[in-house]
Scaffold this active site. Structure first.
Site, mmCIF file in Angstrom:
data_model
loop_
_atom_site.group_PDB
_atom_site.id
_atom_site.type_symbol
_atom_site.label_atom_id
_atom_site.label_comp_id
_atom_site.label_asym_id
_atom_site.label_seq_id
_atom_site.Cartn_x
_atom_site.Cartn_y
_atom_site.Cartn_z
ATOM 1 C CD GLU A 54 -1.402 -0.054 3.669
ATOM 2 O OE1 GLU A 54 -2.276 0.826 3.578
ATOM 3 O OE2 GLU A 54 -1.297 -0.788 4.669
ATOM 4 C CG ASP B 4 -1.379 6.924 9.152
ATOM 5 O OD1 ASP B 4 -1.342 5.681 9.166
ATOM 6 O OD2 ASP B 4 -1.780 7.576 8.178
#
Length: 258
Positions: free
Chosen positions: A48, A59
């Site tokens: 990815e 994140d």
């Protein structure tokens, strides 16, 4: 290309698959290119590629910093598409997906973004901040193009929610191993086993498990419970500390002894 079917075929000869993640433009596209070469030659099945965004809410600090530094260096979405096309052509044995946040897709134009993703040879997209209820046109266009719009399970998802979400997706389901953001260590315990068992009962799609997977021991513990282990923060830290040439031995070591 039916990604789910291909992943299931790969599982006939491998105990577990690997998906890796990197932030495009961090620390540079040249380093990205070498890291991807190291990954692809050491057994990675899917990669990815994250198109940087200023507020990557799923994140943790390592990937957040990588996003910020890539944006500061001037990376553009157009460069990400061009680089992605180069990688998909150079490494046809690996399945590439774009990971990004919906603001990027929206600004580019949803249809245009998905058509371009398909045209460069990618097999799907991962957009963690777009729930299926708000992404019906994204889901429909993806499926028309044969792209996999990967959906998410979380430990707080109910069984009913899991079934509903999985029915909207394709390719595989990304099972978030714990609450919170990427990068922190995940506890491999009975709670995780129960969660993955619920995930398995909710869908026939392959299960990819990410968030905090960083060692051969982690991958071994997932084998038989999940179909694909996702390695993200660990490789970014490794490149920061030791350079891109350290990635190949690290990836190869994740499957050693299996």
């Amino acid at each position: 290309m039916d990604l789910a079917k291909e992943l299931k075929n790969r599982l006939k000869t491998k105990p577990i698959l690997l998906m890796t993640h990197l932030v495009l433009g961090y620390p540079s596209l040249a380093v990205n290119r070498e890291v991807i070469r190291q990954m692809t030659t050491n057994g990675v099945d899917c990669i990815e590629l994250q198109i940087p965004f200023s507020e990557p809410i799923a994140d943790g600090p390592v990937i957040l910093k990588a996003n910020q530094q890539s944006l500061e260096s001037g990376i553009s979405v157009e460069e990400c598409f061009s680089f992605g096309q180069e990688m998909a052509a150079a490494f046809p044995q690996v399945r590439f997906l774009f990971m990004t946040y919906y603001n990027i897709v929206f600004k580019y134009g949803e249809e245009a973004f998905l058509h371009r993703t398909k045209a460069i040879g990618f097999c799907g997209t991962i957009v963690p901040d777009l729930p299926p209820e708000e992404g019906q046109s994204y889901l429909a266009t993806s499926k028309e193009l044969g792209l996999a719009p990967v959906q998410f399970f979380t430990p707080t998802s109910t069984d009913e929610r899991m079934r509903a979400v999985a029915a909207q997706g394709a390719g595989f389901v990304y099972c978030v191993a714990r609450r919170g953001v990427t990068g922190k260590q995940t506890a491999f315990d009975h709670t995780l086993d129960q969660y993955l068992s619920r995930c398995r009962q909710a869908t026939d799609l392959p299960l990819a498990v990410g968030f905090g997977i960083s060692s051969r021991e982690d991958v071994a513990l997932l084998t038989g419970k999940a179909d694909m282990a996702v390695i993200g923060t660990a490789t970014i830290k490794l490149v920061d500390a030791q350079g891109p040439e350290a990635v190949g031995p690290f990836i190869a070591g994740l499957l050693a002894g299996d």
